[in-house]
Write a protein that holds these residues in place. Structure first.
Motif, PDB file in Angstrom:
ATOM      1  N   TYR A  36       0.851  -1.175   0.000  1.00 52.88           N
ATOM      2  CA  TYR A  36       0.000   0.000   0.000  1.00 52.88           C
ATOM      3  C   TYR A  36       0.895   1.235   0.000  1.00 52.88           C
ATOM      4  O   TYR A  36       1.994   1.234   0.544  1.00 52.88           O
ATOM      5  CB  TYR A  36      -0.891   0.033   1.247  1.00 52.88           C
ATOM      6  CG  TYR A  36      -2.080  -0.886   1.180  1.00 52.88           C
ATOM      7  CD1 TYR A  36      -1.974  -2.222   1.523  1.00 52.88           C
ATOM      8  CD2 TYR A  36      -3.323  -0.403   0.782  1.00 52.88           C
ATOM      9  CE1 TYR A  36      -3.082  -3.064   1.468  1.00 52.88           C
ATOM     10  CE2 TYR A  36      -4.431  -1.231   0.730  1.00 52.88           C
ATOM     11  CZ  TYR A  36      -4.294  -2.555   1.071  1.00 52.88           C
ATOM     12  OH  TYR A  36      -5.385  -3.384   1.016  1.00 52.88           O
ATOM     13  N   ASN A  97      -9.216 -12.770   8.197  1.00 59.21           N
ATOM     14  CA  ASN A  97      -9.260 -11.410   7.658  1.00 59.21           C
ATOM     15  C   ASN A  97      -8.326 -10.462   8.390  1.00 59.21           C
ATOM     16  O   ASN A  97      -8.474  -9.252   8.302  1.00 59.21           O
ATOM     17  CB  ASN A  97     -10.700 -10.898   7.741  1.00 59.21           C
ATOM     18  CG  ASN A  97     -11.618 -11.715   6.871  1.00 59.21           C
ATOM     19  OD1 ASN A  97     -11.552 -11.633   5.657  1.00 59.21           O
ATOM     20  ND2 ASN A  97     -12.441 -12.554   7.474  1.00 59.21           N
TER      21      ASN A  97
ATOM     22  N   TYR B  31     -17.001  -6.732   3.510  1.00 60.30           N
ATOM     23  CA  TYR B  31     -15.986  -6.649   4.548  1.00 60.30           C
ATOM     24  C   TYR B  31     -15.726  -5.199   4.930  1.00 60.30           C
ATOM     25  O   TYR B  31     -15.530  -4.336   4.071  1.00 60.30           O
ATOM     26  CB  TYR B  31     -14.667  -7.264   4.071  1.00 60.30           C
ATOM     27  CG  TYR B  31     -14.723  -8.739   3.757  1.00 60.30           C
ATOM     28  CD1 TYR B  31     -15.096  -9.189   2.499  1.00 60.30           C
ATOM     29  CD2 TYR B  31     -14.374  -9.678   4.717  1.00 60.30           C
ATOM     30  CE1 TYR B  31     -15.144 -10.532   2.206  1.00 60.30           C
ATOM     31  CE2 TYR B  31     -14.403 -11.033   4.431  1.00 60.30           C
ATOM     32  CZ  TYR B  31     -14.790 -11.456   3.176  1.00 60.30           C
ATOM     33  OH  TYR B  31     -14.830 -12.787   2.891  1.00 60.30           O
ATOM     34  N   TYR B  33     -13.444  -2.794   8.106  1.00 59.25           N
ATOM     35  CA  TYR B  33     -12.362  -2.916   9.077  1.00 59.25           C
ATOM     36  C   TYR B  33     -12.124  -1.573   9.777  1.00 59.25           C
ATOM     37  O   TYR B  33     -12.334  -0.517   9.198  1.00 59.25           O
ATOM     38  CB  TYR B  33     -11.048  -3.298   8.380  1.00 59.25           C
ATOM     39  CG  TYR B  33     -11.150  -4.427   7.388  1.00 59.25           C
ATOM     40  CD1 TYR B  33     -11.608  -4.194   6.095  1.00 59.25           C
ATOM     41  CD2 TYR B  33     -10.773  -5.719   7.733  1.00 59.25           C
ATOM     42  CE1 TYR B  33     -11.697  -5.223   5.178  1.00 59.25           C
ATOM     43  CE2 TYR B  33     -10.851  -6.750   6.816  1.00 59.25           C
ATOM     44  CZ  TYR B  33     -11.320  -6.497   5.535  1.00 59.25           C
ATOM     45  OH  TYR B  33     -11.399  -7.520   4.636  1.00 59.25           O
ATOM     46  N   TYR B  48     -13.136  -6.101  12.808  1.00 57.74           N
ATOM     47  CA  TYR B  48     -13.567  -6.210  11.433  1.00 57.74           C
ATOM     48  C   TYR B  48     -14.949  -6.848  11.376  1.00 57.74           C
ATOM     49  O   TYR B  48     -15.438  -7.394  12.375  1.00 57.74           O
ATOM     50  CB  TYR B  48     -12.563  -6.994  10.575  1.00 57.74           C
ATOM     51  CG  TYR B  48     -12.425  -8.450  10.921  1.00 57.74           C
ATOM     52  CD1 TYR B  48     -11.515  -8.870  11.881  1.00 57.74           C
ATOM     53  CD2 TYR B  48     -13.178  -9.417  10.261  1.00 57.74           C
ATOM     54  CE1 TYR B  48     -11.382 -10.213  12.198  1.00 57.74           C
ATOM     55  CE2 TYR B  48     -13.048 -10.757  10.556  1.00 57.74           C
ATOM     56  CZ  TYR B  48     -12.147 -11.151  11.533  1.00 57.74           C
ATOM     57  OH  TYR B  48     -12.017 -12.471  11.830  1.00 57.74           O
ATOM     58  N   VAL B  50     -17.522  -9.134   8.518  1.00 56.84           N
ATOM     59  CA  VAL B  50     -17.637  -9.809   7.219  1.00 56.84           C
ATOM     60  C   VAL B  50     -19.031  -9.645   6.620  1.00 56.84           C
ATOM     61  O   VAL B  50     -19.314 -10.178   5.545  1.00 56.84           O
ATOM     62  CB  VAL B  50     -17.264 -11.303   7.315  1.00 56.84           C
ATOM     63  CG1 VAL B  50     -15.835 -11.452   7.809  1.00 56.84           C
ATOM     64  CG2 VAL B  50     -18.227 -12.044   8.219  1.00 56.84           C
ATOM     65  N   ARG B  97     -11.231 -10.649   0.771  1.00 57.37           N
ATOM     66  CA  ARG B  97     -10.393 -10.490   1.961  1.00 57.37           C
ATOM     67  C   ARG B  97      -9.079  -9.791   1.671  1.00 57.37           C
ATOM     68  O   ARG B  97      -8.346  -9.462   2.586  1.00 57.37           O
ATOM     69  CB  ARG B  97     -10.101 -11.873   2.568  1.00 57.37           C
ATOM     70  CG  ARG B  97      -9.395 -12.838   1.655  1.00 57.37           C
ATOM     71  CD  ARG B  97      -9.316 -14.224   2.268  1.00 57.37           C
ATOM     72  NE  ARG B  97      -8.243 -14.340   3.242  1.00 57.37           N
ATOM     73  CZ  ARG B  97      -7.007 -14.690   2.957  1.00 57.37           C
ATOM     74  NH1 ARG B  97      -6.672 -14.898   1.695  1.00 57.37           N
ATOM     75  NH2 ARG B  97      -6.101 -14.804   3.901  1.00 57.37           N
ATOM     76  N   GLN B 100      -8.094  -3.827   0.173  1.00 52.19           N
ATOM     77  CA  GLN B 100      -8.947  -2.986   1.011  1.00 52.19           C
ATOM     78  C   GLN B 100      -8.872  -1.535   0.563  1.00 52.19           C
ATOM     79  O   GLN B 100      -7.807  -1.056   0.168  1.00 52.19           O
ATOM     80  CB  GLN B 100      -8.511  -3.102   2.473  1.00 52.19           C
ATOM     81  CG  GLN B 100      -8.670  -4.517   3.011  1.00 52.19           C
ATOM     82  CD  GLN B 100      -8.250  -4.651   4.457  1.00 52.19           C
ATOM     83  OE1 GLN B 100      -8.037  -3.669   5.153  1.00 52.19           O
ATOM     84  NE2 GLN B 100      -8.156  -5.885   4.924  1.00 52.19           N
TER      85      GLN B 100
END
Lengths: 111, 111
Positions: A36, A97, B31, B33, B48, B50, B97, B100
């Protein structure tokens, strides 16, 4: 315990040259790795990823290499551009996760 | 498409106060987080989810609570703020998963 480590807090390279950012991990159960990029006052943005069944993934100027036996991955940026200056985070996932992040490496690309 | 939005951007709390950090995503991701990032450190997963109605603890859940009543919203609650909770908080969402998408962050200071 820090399962994902980026031992270089900073890296400076000249525009047009290669940037190599390194990441080591300790948990052999990690099966997916990501990089990232983060600019100040923004959230991280996804750059590139690699599955543990591969040893290389390429996307334009960005290539990630995975060495499972050494528990090491690296991100190559060629050629580096001033707009690449940011903090780069290595991250790893295993069979849930819970994504674990390294502390980041601040890349500065000088014109 | 706004992606992931977080409010507020900044907040100062006194020790013992409570607050809720808001997070909304418009990508219909299952998902979601919550992470915190301390200075010079990588991101650490707090909680988190799901899917709506399902939440689970991450690496550093103590002192926090979450709920997920809709797909879009995933608020993080601090009940009794402590100086150790001074940090930058990032919310993220994903379809799978791996990759993000992060919000811009909330900078929280507890004095």
């Amino acid at each position: 315990d820090q399962q994902v480590k980026q031992n270089s807090p900073s890296l400076s390279v000249q525009e047009g040259r290669i940037s190599i950012l390194n990441c080591d991990y300790t948990n052999s159960m990690f099966d997916y790795f990501l990089w990232y990029k983060k600019y100040p006052a923004e959230g991280p943005t996804f750059l590139i990823s690699i599955s543990s069944i591969k040893d290389k993934n390429e996307d334009g100027r960005f290539t990630v290499f995975l060495n499972k036996s050494a528990k090491h991955l690296s991100l190559h940026i060629v050629p580096s551009q001033p707009g690449d200056s940011a903090v780069y985070f290595c991250a790893a996932l295993y069979n849930n996760n819970d994504m674990r992040f390294g502390a980041g490496t601040r890349l500065t690309v000088k014109p | 498409n706004a992606g992931v939005t977080q409010t507020p951007k900044f907040r100062i709390l006194k020790i013992g106060q409570s607050m809720t950090l808001q997070c909304t995503q418009d990508m219909n991701h299952n998902y979601m987080y919550w992470y915190r990032q301390d200075p010079g450190m990588g991101l650490k997963l707090i909680y988190y989810s799901v899917g709506a109605g399902i939440t689970d603890k991450g690496e550093v859940p103590n002192g926090y609570n979450v709920s997920r009543s809709t797909t879009e919203d995933f608020p993080l609650r601090l009940e009794l703020a402590a100086p150790s909770q001074t940090s930058v908080y990032f919310c993220a969402s994903s379809e799978r998963r791996d990759t993000q998408y992060f919000g811009p962050g909330t900078r929280l200071t507890v004095l």
